[in-house]
Enzyme design. Structure first.
Site, PDB file in Angstrom:
ATOM      1  N   ASP A 272       0.858  -1.188   0.000  1.00  0.00           N
ATOM      2  CA  ASP A 272       0.000   0.000   0.000  1.00  0.00           C
ATOM      3  C   ASP A 272       0.897   1.243   0.000  1.00  0.00           C
ATOM      4  O   ASP A 272       1.833   1.343   0.813  1.00  0.00           O
ATOM      5  CB  ASP A 272      -0.877  -0.029   1.262  1.00  0.00           C
ATOM      6  CG  ASP A 272      -1.925   1.057   1.265  1.00  0.00           C
ATOM      7  OD1 ASP A 272      -3.094   0.757   0.987  1.00  0.00           O
ATOM      8  OD2 ASP A 272      -1.557   2.228   1.546  1.00  0.00           O
ATOM      9  N   ASN A 280      -1.804  12.759  -4.107  1.00  0.00           N
ATOM     10  CA  ASN A 280      -2.854  13.117  -5.073  1.00  0.00           C
ATOM     11  C   ASN A 280      -3.282  14.574  -4.901  1.00  0.00           C
ATOM     12  O   ASN A 280      -3.440  15.309  -5.872  1.00  0.00           O
ATOM     13  CB  ASN A 280      -4.081  12.240  -4.820  1.00  0.00           C
ATOM     14  CG  ASN A 280      -4.246  11.184  -5.880  1.00  0.00           C
ATOM     15  OD1 ASN A 280      -3.688  11.297  -6.948  1.00  0.00           O
ATOM     16  ND2 ASN A 280      -5.025  10.182  -5.579  1.00  0.00           N
ATOM     17  N   HIS A 285      -4.460  14.275  -9.768  1.00  0.00           N
ATOM     18  CA  HIS A 285      -4.871  12.893 -10.031  1.00  0.00           C
ATOM     19  C   HIS A 285      -4.040  12.259 -11.150  1.00  0.00           C
ATOM     20  O   HIS A 285      -3.698  11.080 -11.071  1.00  0.00           O
ATOM     21  CB  HIS A 285      -6.364  12.894 -10.389  1.00  0.00           C
ATOM     22  CG  HIS A 285      -7.034  11.612 -10.054  1.00  0.00           C
ATOM     23  ND1 HIS A 285      -7.429  11.286  -8.775  1.00  0.00           N
ATOM     24  CD2 HIS A 285      -7.364  10.558 -10.830  1.00  0.00           C
ATOM     25  CE1 HIS A 285      -7.979  10.088  -8.781  1.00  0.00           C
ATOM     26  NE2 HIS A 285      -7.950   9.629 -10.022  1.00  0.00           N
ATOM     27  N   ASP A 289      -1.958   8.913 -11.068  1.00  0.00           N
ATOM     28  CA  ASP A 289      -2.098   7.771 -11.996  1.00  0.00           C
ATOM     29  C   ASP A 289      -0.736   7.327 -12.515  1.00  0.00           C
ATOM     30  O   ASP A 289      -0.442   6.137 -12.596  1.00  0.00           O
ATOM     31  CB  ASP A 289      -2.963   8.171 -13.199  1.00  0.00           C
ATOM     32  CG  ASP A 289      -4.445   8.120 -12.852  1.00  0.00           C
ATOM     33  OD1 ASP A 289      -4.766   7.720 -11.710  1.00  0.00           O
ATOM     34  OD2 ASP A 289      -5.272   8.479 -13.709  1.00  0.00           O
ATOM     35  N   GLU A 316      -4.745   2.492  -4.193  1.00  0.00           N
ATOM     36  CA  GLU A 316      -3.274   2.467  -4.176  1.00  0.00           C
ATOM     37  C   GLU A 316      -2.775   1.206  -3.484  1.00  0.00           C
ATOM     38  O   GLU A 316      -1.709   1.189  -2.893  1.00  0.00           O
ATOM     39  CB  GLU A 316      -2.690   3.725  -3.494  1.00  0.00           C
ATOM     40  CG  GLU A 316      -3.509   4.468  -2.514  1.00  0.00           C
ATOM     41  CD  GLU A 316      -3.899   3.698  -1.248  1.00  0.00           C
ATOM     42  OE1 GLU A 316      -4.848   2.892  -1.372  1.00  0.00           O
ATOM     43  OE2 GLU A 316      -3.289   3.915  -0.195  1.00  0.00           O
TER      44      GLU A 316
HETATM   45  N1  LIG Z   1      -4.588   9.058  -8.975  1.00  0.00           N
HETATM   46  C1  LIG Z   1      -5.321   8.054  -8.487  1.00  0.00           C
HETATM   47  N2  LIG Z   1      -5.608   8.049  -7.173  1.00  0.00           N
HETATM   48  C2  LIG Z   1      -6.321   7.042  -6.659  1.00  0.00           C
HETATM   49  C3  LIG Z   1      -6.789   5.999  -7.474  1.00  0.00           C
HETATM   50  N3  LIG Z   1      -7.469   5.141  -6.684  1.00  0.00           N
HETATM   51  C4  LIG Z   1      -7.438   5.632  -5.432  1.00  0.00           C
HETATM   52  N4  LIG Z   1      -6.734   6.798  -5.386  1.00  0.00           N
HETATM   53  C5  LIG Z   1      -6.450   7.666  -4.281  1.00  0.00           C
HETATM   54  O1  LIG Z   1      -5.663   7.013  -3.302  1.00  0.00           O
HETATM   55  C6  LIG Z   1      -5.849   7.710  -2.081  1.00  0.00           C
HETATM   56  C7  LIG Z   1      -5.904   6.720  -0.947  1.00  0.00           C
HETATM   57  O2  LIG Z   1      -5.868   7.418   0.236  1.00  0.00           O
HETATM   58  P1  LIG Z   1      -5.972   6.761   1.672  1.00  0.00           P
HETATM   59  O3  LIG Z   1      -6.754   5.489   1.590  1.00  0.00           O
HETATM   60  O4  LIG Z   1      -6.453   7.793   2.622  1.00  0.00           O
HETATM   61  O5  LIG Z   1      -4.505   6.301   2.022  1.00  0.00           O
HETATM   62  P2  LIG Z   1      -3.157   7.134   2.130  1.00  0.00           P
HETATM   63  O6  LIG Z   1      -3.346   8.605   1.929  1.00  0.00           O
HETATM   64  O7  LIG Z   1      -2.186   6.475   1.203  1.00  0.00           O
HETATM   65  O8  LIG Z   1      -2.716   6.882   3.613  1.00  0.00           O
HETATM   66  P3  LIG Z   1      -1.961   5.646   4.205  1.00  0.00           P
HETATM   67  O9  LIG Z   1      -2.408   4.440   3.447  1.00  0.00           O
HETATM   68  O10 LIG Z   1      -2.357   5.595   5.650  1.00  0.00           O
HETATM   69  O11 LIG Z   1      -0.502   5.880   4.050  1.00  0.00           O
HETATM   70  C8  LIG Z   1      -7.128   8.529  -2.207  1.00  0.00           C
HETATM   71  O12 LIG Z   1      -6.799   9.918  -2.289  1.00  0.00           O
HETATM   72  C9  LIG Z   1      -7.720   8.080  -3.543  1.00  0.00           C
HETATM   73  O13 LIG Z   1      -8.365   9.143  -4.246  1.00  0.00           O
HETATM   74  C10 LIG Z   1      -6.483   6.031  -8.876  1.00  0.00           C
HETATM   75  O14 LIG Z   1      -6.823   5.152  -9.664  1.00  0.00           O
HETATM   76  N5  LIG Z   1      -5.736   7.081  -9.327  1.00  0.00           N
END
Ligand SMILES: Nc1nc2c(ncn2[C@@H]2O[C@H](COP(=O)(O)OP(=O)(O)OP(=O)(O)O)[C@@H](O)[C@H]2O)c(=O)[nH]1
Length: 413
Positions: A272, A280, A285, A289, A316
């Protein structure tokens, strides 16, 4: 930074190859060798009913011609000098072609798929030769129209038989050439005018059927590629090209059953990205990606063995299913993977824990009672341990695992 292992992720290659073939090569009726092999297999599977239908149509038409022959025989030749000639040439020729068509019909259900085109071509060639023998006899006796009929039937059978144009066209050409040669050698000059008219008509018909066969095969090729693309899209994540959760589930069940049979290990690592929401929010975004694609590319290199699978689990979060691996070796490979991700130097200036985009990894090993969910939950628990204890690290399977693999399931009969 440690060097990347050399193998590229195969999944993306498969999709790209498919799109390229669809755009460029289906019109030339020839794919790249590995795709071509799969297409031939697809053709044999999807066309075997057509193949049988064509043989049945050929058999019925041929029976009709034989019936018509018998009537003509009784009407014109019985008791004349031609009768013995007739009995010596036409009857065996008709019998051979009937036997071959009937035999092919019976064999079509039993022969292995890859033998069907060869058996079909051999039968059709024999069928054509029988057509010439009887047709030649008709020409000699002034009944030239029957020859045209025989060869038209031959073409009806020949072209839609579930073979490629490259397989059928040479046979048609050889038959046409034989037709002209036989006539040129043996036909009395008085018969040439009617022969030329019939032969020209047959060649036009053959040309038109070949064109129809080209269109049909081009469509079959495009349909095959679309099938492959749809299959690919149903099993992969479009952004990264890695396997999706659905194919992970299917692959996991296959691996688990095999690991139980062979007493091999099966491990899942979940990766992760750290603070990806902040990444992001600050870089947008699109940049997010791109980062996900870069991570997927690196992860794909760690699933180079045939049973291993790199997965995008969603957002992610990524996974790596590792079959028959050593727990400590997998931990080391995951450490190596984290070093590679840092080595990408994807700047994450807003991360509270590192200068670059980093990831945390949790690993778990399946036991004999494991399900996708239970293995997933174990790896997830280790992942959150990695997050809690500072991120950018690997957790799980720290101690050498006592048992080397899943204990084979005991079966009672
Ligand atoms: N650019 C992009 N962002 C994505 C995609 N899928 C999910 N995300 C983003 O991934 C982020 C996941 O954030 P969180 O689940 O809060 O996790 P984190 O900020 O990495 O925090 P920790 O896991 O605790 O380190 C969110 O901002 C989603 O919008 C995608 O396909 N493309």
């Amino acid at each position: 930074m440690p060097a990347l292992p050399p193998t590229p992720p195969a999944t993306h290659n498969a999709e790209r190859a498919c799109r390229r073939e669809l755009q460029v090569r289906s019109r030339w009726l020839r794919f790249a060798p590995d795709v071509e092999q799969q297409f031939r297999q697809f053709l044999r599977q999807t066309q075997s009913d057509n193949f049988l239908a064509c043989i049945v149509v050929g058999l019925v038409l041929w029976l009709g011609v034989v019936g018509w022959d018998v009537l003509r025989y009784r009407e014109y030749f019985q008791g004349t000098a031609v009768e013995s000639h007739y009995l010596l040439t036409i009857v065996p020729a008709r019998l051979v072609s009937l036997l071959m068509l009937g035999g092919l019909m019976l064999a079509a259900r039993r022969l292995p798929d890859h033998w069907l085109p060869a058996a079909g071509l051999a039968t059709i060639a024999a069928y054509g030769i029988c057509g010439y023998v009887t047709g030649y006899f008709y020409l000699l006796t002034g009944k030239g129209d029957a020859m045209a009929l025989s060869i038209l039937i031959l073409m009806t059978v020949l072209l839609p038989c579930g073979m490629t144009l490259r397989q059928t066209l040479p046979v048609s050409m050889v038959l046409i050439a034989a037709y002209w040669t036989v006539a040129w050698q043996w036909l009395p000059s008085a018969q040439w005018v009617s022969f030329r008219a019939t032969a020209s008509l047959l060649m036009v018909c053959m040309g038109m059927m070949a064109f129809a066969a080209y269109l049909r095969e081009r469509d079959a090729r495009a349909q095959f590629l679309r099938h492959r693309l749809l299959d690919w899209e149903a099993a992969h994540d479009p952004l990264t090209g890695l396997a999706n959760r659905r194919s992970f589930q299917r692959h996991f069940e296959i691996c688990l059953a095999q690991a139980q049979r062979e007493g091999a290990t099966l491990m899942l690592a979940i990766l992760d990205l750290d603070h990806f929401k902040l990444y992001n929010d600050h870089y947008g975004h699109k940049a997010g990606d791109r980062a996900l694609q870069q991570v997927a590319l690196v992860l794909g290199h760690y699933a180079a063995r045939p049973m291993d699978l790199a997965i995008r689990l969603g957002g992610e979060e990524f996974g790596l299913l590792s079959y028959a691996d050593d727990a400590q070796a997998l931990r080391q490979r995951m450490q190596h993977l984290l070093a590679q991700l840092e080595g990408l130097q994807i700047i994450h200036a807003h991360s509270p824990t590192a200068l670059w985009l980093t990831a945390s990894i949790g690993i778990a090993q399946a036991d004999a009672s494991a399900t996708t969910e239970s293995l997933f939950l174990q790896a997830d628990a280790q992942l959150y341990r990695a997050k809690r204890t500072g991120r950018n690290r690997v957790c799980g399977l720290e101690l050498p695992v006592a048992q080397p693999g899943i204990k084979p399931v005991e079966t009672t009969i």
